[in-house]
Design an enzyme around this catalytic site. Structure first.
Site, PDB file in Angstrom:
ATOM      1  N   LYS A  35      76.225 -64.773  49.501  1.00 26.59           N
ATOM      2  CA  LYS A  35      75.846 -64.301  47.921  1.00 26.59           C
ATOM      3  C   LYS A  35      76.858 -63.313  47.451  1.00 26.59           C
ATOM      4  CE  LYS A  35      70.881 -65.198  47.676  1.00 26.59           C
ATOM      5  NZ  LYS A  35      69.573 -64.592  47.485  1.00 26.59           N
ATOM      6  N   HIS A  80      68.873 -48.842  45.634  1.00 31.95           N
ATOM      7  CA  HIS A  80      68.301 -50.132  45.748  1.00 31.95           C
ATOM      8  C   HIS A  80      67.455 -50.291  47.129  1.00 31.95           C
ATOM      9  CE1 HIS A  80      68.310 -54.531  46.045  1.00 31.95           C
ATOM     10  NE2 HIS A  80      68.496 -54.564  47.149  1.00 31.95           N
ATOM     11  N   HIS A 106      62.528 -54.189  42.181  1.00 31.64           N
ATOM     12  CA  HIS A 106      63.279 -54.815  40.871  1.00 31.64           C
ATOM     13  C   HIS A 106      62.788 -53.983  39.495  1.00 31.64           C
ATOM     14  CE1 HIS A 106      65.684 -57.143  38.141  1.00 31.64           C
ATOM     15  NE2 HIS A 106      64.816 -57.155  37.333  1.00 31.64           N
ATOM     16  N   HIS A 128      61.339 -57.079  46.928  1.00 31.22           N
ATOM     17  CA  HIS A 128      62.306 -56.957  45.914  1.00 31.22           C
ATOM     18  C   HIS A 128      61.712 -57.277  44.397  1.00 31.22           C
ATOM     19  CE1 HIS A 128      65.091 -56.936  49.165  1.00 31.22           C
ATOM     20  NE2 HIS A 128      66.202 -57.048  48.397  1.00 31.22           N
ATOM     21  N   GLU A 146      68.966 -70.877  49.083  1.00 25.12           N
ATOM     22  CA  GLU A 146      67.758 -70.630  48.521  1.00 25.12           C
ATOM     23  C   GLU A 146      66.944 -71.744  47.732  1.00 25.12           C
ATOM     24  OE1 GLU A 146      67.761 -66.397  47.651  1.00 25.12           O
ATOM     25  OE2 GLU A 146      66.141 -66.668  46.683  1.00 25.12           O
ATOM     26  N   ASN A 206      63.581 -61.628  50.067  1.00 24.92           N
ATOM     27  CA  ASN A 206      63.271 -60.891  49.001  1.00 24.92           C
ATOM     28  C   ASN A 206      61.937 -60.186  49.054  1.00 24.92           C
ATOM     29  OD1 ASN A 206      65.400 -61.828  47.380  1.00 24.92           O
ATOM     30  ND2 ASN A 206      64.409 -63.621  46.889  1.00 24.92           N
ATOM     31  N   LYS A 241      68.929 -62.592  59.758  1.00 28.49           N
ATOM     32  CA  LYS A 241      69.379 -63.134  58.505  1.00 28.49           C
ATOM     33  C   LYS A 241      70.177 -64.426  58.638  1.00 28.49           C
ATOM     34  CE  LYS A 241      71.421 -62.353  54.126  1.00 28.49           C
ATOM     35  NZ  LYS A 241      71.702 -61.372  52.992  1.00 28.49           N
ATOM     36  N   GLU A 293      66.144 -51.991  54.594  1.00 28.49           N
ATOM     37  CA  GLU A 293      66.605 -53.562  54.833  1.00 28.49           C
ATOM     38  C   GLU A 293      66.332 -53.788  56.390  1.00 28.49           C
ATOM     39  OE1 GLU A 293      66.935 -55.676  52.369  1.00 28.49           O
ATOM     40  OE2 GLU A 293      67.955 -54.420  50.574  1.00 28.49           O
ATOM     41  N   ARG A 348      90.426 -71.498  42.921  1.00 25.56           N
ATOM     42  CA  ARG A 348      89.264 -72.111  43.108  1.00 25.56           C
ATOM     43  C   ARG A 348      88.623 -72.160  44.513  1.00 25.56           C
ATOM     44  NH1 ARG A 348      92.438 -76.150  40.290  1.00 25.56           N
ATOM     45  NH2 ARG A 348      91.571 -76.113  38.144  1.00 25.56           N
ATOM     46  N   ARG A 354      64.890 -68.424  52.260  1.00 27.99           N
ATOM     47  CA  ARG A 354      65.736 -67.778  52.089  1.00 27.99           C
ATOM     48  C   ARG A 354      64.942 -66.412  51.126  1.00 27.99           C
ATOM     49  NH1 ARG A 354      72.221 -67.428  51.512  1.00 27.99           N
ATOM     50  NH2 ARG A 354      72.323 -65.121  51.239  1.00 27.99           N
TER      51      ARG A 354
HETATM   52  P1  NAD Z   1      77.631 -49.185  47.767  1.00 29.21           P
HETATM   53  O1  NAD Z   1      78.772 -50.429  48.130  1.00 29.21           O
HETATM   54  O2  NAD Z   1      77.709 -48.497  46.481  1.00 29.21           O
HETATM   55  O3  NAD Z   1      77.672 -48.071  48.679  1.00 29.21           O
HETATM   56  C1  NAD Z   1      76.801 -46.998  48.625  1.00 29.21           C
HETATM   57  C2  NAD Z   1      77.437 -45.786  49.020  1.00 29.21           C
HETATM   58  O4  NAD Z   1      78.009 -45.637  49.999  1.00 29.21           O
HETATM   59  C3  NAD Z   1      78.660 -45.511  47.620  1.00 29.21           C
HETATM   60  O5  NAD Z   1      78.993 -44.265  47.062  1.00 29.21           O
HETATM   61  C4  NAD Z   1      79.754 -45.850  48.658  1.00 29.21           C
HETATM   62  O6  NAD Z   1      81.068 -45.341  48.122  1.00 29.21           O
HETATM   63  C5  NAD Z   1      79.295 -45.065  49.860  1.00 29.21           C
HETATM   64  N1  NAD Z   1      79.886 -45.591  51.102  1.00 29.21           N
HETATM   65  C6  NAD Z   1      79.995 -46.815  51.642  1.00 29.21           C
HETATM   66  N2  NAD Z   1      80.304 -46.990  52.831  1.00 29.21           N
HETATM   67  C7  NAD Z   1      80.882 -45.720  53.163  1.00 29.21           C
HETATM   68  C8  NAD Z   1      81.279 -44.918  54.341  1.00 29.21           C
HETATM   69  N3  NAD Z   1      81.417 -45.682  55.452  1.00 29.21           N
HETATM   70  N4  NAD Z   1      81.351 -43.558  54.404  1.00 29.21           N
HETATM   71  C9  NAD Z   1      81.200 -42.911  53.311  1.00 29.21           C
HETATM   72  N5  NAD Z   1      80.714 -43.645  52.128  1.00 29.21           N
HETATM   73  C10 NAD Z   1      80.563 -44.740  51.994  1.00 29.21           C
HETATM   74  O7  NAD Z   1      75.924 -49.681  47.679  1.00 29.21           O
HETATM   75  P2  NAD Z   1      75.398 -50.433  49.028  1.00 29.21           P
HETATM   76  O8  NAD Z   1      74.076 -49.804  49.295  1.00 29.21           O
HETATM   77  O9  NAD Z   1      76.276 -50.655  50.217  1.00 29.21           O
HETATM   78  O10 NAD Z   1      75.229 -52.164  48.453  1.00 29.21           O
HETATM   79  C11 NAD Z   1      74.544 -52.250  47.236  1.00 29.21           C
HETATM   80  C12 NAD Z   1      74.901 -53.442  46.620  1.00 29.21           C
HETATM   81  O11 NAD Z   1      74.847 -54.415  47.443  1.00 29.21           O
HETATM   82  C13 NAD Z   1      74.465 -53.749  45.280  1.00 29.21           C
HETATM   83  O12 NAD Z   1      75.168 -54.092  44.192  1.00 29.21           O
HETATM   84  C14 NAD Z   1      73.444 -54.898  45.738  1.00 29.21           C
HETATM   85  O13 NAD Z   1      72.943 -55.733  44.633  1.00 29.21           O
HETATM   86  C15 NAD Z   1      74.356 -55.481  46.543  1.00 29.21           C
HETATM   87  N6  NAD Z   1      73.443 -56.297  47.523  1.00 29.21           N
HETATM   88  C16 NAD Z   1      73.828 -57.581  47.914  1.00 29.21           C
HETATM   89  C17 NAD Z   1      73.430 -58.531  48.781  1.00 29.21           C
HETATM   90  C18 NAD Z   1      73.935 -59.807  48.828  1.00 29.21           C
HETATM   91  O14 NAD Z   1      73.260 -60.774  49.827  1.00 29.21           O
HETATM   92  N7  NAD Z   1      75.206 -60.155  48.598  1.00 29.21           N
HETATM   93  C19 NAD Z   1      72.141 -58.267  49.532  1.00 29.21           C
HETATM   94  C20 NAD Z   1      71.615 -56.838  49.149  1.00 29.21           C
HETATM   95  C21 NAD Z   1      72.455 -55.939  48.505  1.00 29.21           C
HETATM   96  N1  GLY Z   2      69.690 -60.376  50.224  1.00 31.50           N
HETATM   97  C1  GLY Z   2      69.231 -61.537  50.133  1.00 31.50           C
HETATM   98  C2  GLY Z   2      69.829 -62.768  50.370  1.00 31.50           C
HETATM   99  O1  GLY Z   2      70.951 -62.660  51.040  1.00 31.50           O
HETATM  100  O2  GLY Z   2      69.293 -63.763  50.250  1.00 31.50           O
END
Ligand code: NAD
Ligand code: GLY
Length: 365
Positions: free
Chosen positions: A141, A265, A251, A247, A235, A244, A225, A183, A119, A240
């Protein structure tokens, strides 16, 4: 070292930004280490590129590492189950802090596992991609994907610490750096014209690895942020939702390309921001010069700024259909983040989908 505090009452935490933070990990993580042991969740690419440095920085501490597959597919029910069982087998307790070492995929999945195990356990974000360092590691998130769409199963669960070491970006593939940069530019476009101007002058240096520029970009982004998250953690207000920007259009592009490596993305967000500004200009909300300035900057960085450069060939109706599956749909309407100028984004809940369709048909020509 710089430190940005996210003020959320009893859920407040620090975002520490330090070149070499991973090498000094023991010092930063000490308050969260129980019984000289720590559980780290990561994925193979990051395990190869970053884990040895983190392990060296935690010499003397017993590390249990759970290494998952890289890629968006890891944000799934099956991997969540695998991770939760592994964490429970590792004897994780509520007072332990699970370390999420990786990009947004590992941060989102580990954060969600931490939210539901016993939990709610503590977790620490150690983001290693630019996107994760400026966006996903901050704000709580957490989510996995469902067959019905991306990030549809999740929870708000704040980390207890975000530890950002820009040196980890040295091994990040350049395409991922560019995608993450979208971003960064987003914060300027939402509410900080001066920062957007700074980005125009310094984007190439950020991507090329200039540490000073990377630190300024990361710090400005997480400060922006943090302010937004403090104002509207869940949100429920419009604040917040500003994050987006790009986005909703993005999307639709991601859905059209199958949420695949065809369009990352951050690339979709870049094209989506350019579209949001051009749509705003078409509606007479902002000047055509501002919209063109946004596109020109994204193009100069090597990011897509529309349908063609995103590799998308679809009609307006097809793209709007994707938007209707967006989780931001509320009461049958879709809020759009539009702009009255660079740094002047706002939430518009009265956008006509017929006008969006028409606009996208013109864009597709
Ligand atoms: P990811 O985690 O897949 O990383 C991108 C690529 O880079 C992968 O191939 C990974 O293996 C590689 N990588 C990461 N760090 C590395 C490093 N230091 N050296 C070598 N390779 C490395 O993707 P991302 O772009 O980091 O994140 C995308 C994800 O984040 C999506 O799932 C998206 O939905 C999510 N997201 C979440 C929020 C939130 O607020 N929680 C906001 C934006 C995006
Ligand atoms: N990436 C959008 C949020 O954190 O709200």
């Amino acid at each position: 070292m710089s430190c940005v505090r996210v003020g959320l009452g009893s859920n407040s935490y620090d975002i520490v930004i330090e070149s070499g933070a991973i090498r000094n990990a023991a010092e930063h993580l000490k308050p969260y280490i129980r019984g000289e042991r720590l559980v780290i969740v990561t994925e193979r690419n990051v395990a190869d590129a970053v884990l040895p440095k983190l392990s060296a920085g935690l010499a003397g501490i017993t590390l249990e590492t759970i290494t998952l597959d890289p890629g968006e597919g890891t944000k799934s029910w099956s991997q969540l189950e695998r991770l939760c069982e592994s964490l429970l087998n590792a004897g994780i307790e509520r007072s332990d802090a699970i370390v999420a070492l990786g990009g947004g995929v590992i941060g989102d999945l580990t954060g969600f596992a931490a939210a539901i195990i016993k939990r709610g356990c503590k977790f620490i974000q150690v983001p290693t991609s630019l996107l994760a360092q400026v966006d996903s590691s901050v704000g709580g998130k957490t989510a996995i994907n469902s067959h019905a769409g991306k990030n549809l199963i999740g929870a708000f669960h704040q980390p207890v610490l975000v530890l950002i070491d820009p040196e980890t970006l040295d091994t990040l593939p350049e395409r991922e750096m560019r995608a993450g940069y979208a971003e960064v530019a987003k914060y300027g476009l939402i509410g900080d014209f001066d920062f957007f101007e700074w980005c125009e002058a310094n984007a190439a240096s950020i991507i090329a690895g200039d540490r000073g520029c990377q630190i300024k970009a990361i710090e400005t982004s997480v400060r922006a942020k943090a302010t937004i998250v403090e104002a509207d953690e869940r949100e429920t207000l419009d604040t917040r939702a500003l994050l987006n920007l790009g986005h909703t259009f993005g999307h639709a592009l991601e859905a059209e390309t199958g949420f695949s490596d065809k369009l990352l993305h951050g690339e979709a967000v870049a094209a989506g921001m350019a579209l949001a500004f051009r749509f705003s200009a078409r509606q007479g909300l902002c000047s055509a010069q501002d919209a063109e300035r946004v596109s020109a900057h994204l193009r100069a960085v090597g990011l897509p700024d529309g349908l063609d450069s995103s590799g998308v060939k679809a009609t307006g109706a097809e793209l709007v259909q994707h938007m209707l599956h967006d989780k931001k749909m509320s009461g049958g309407t879709l809020p759009f983040i539009l702009a009255r100028g660079i740094g002047q984004a706002y939430v518009d809940k009265s956008v006509s989908l017929a006008e969006v369709t028409e606009f996208l048909d013109v864009e597709a020509r």
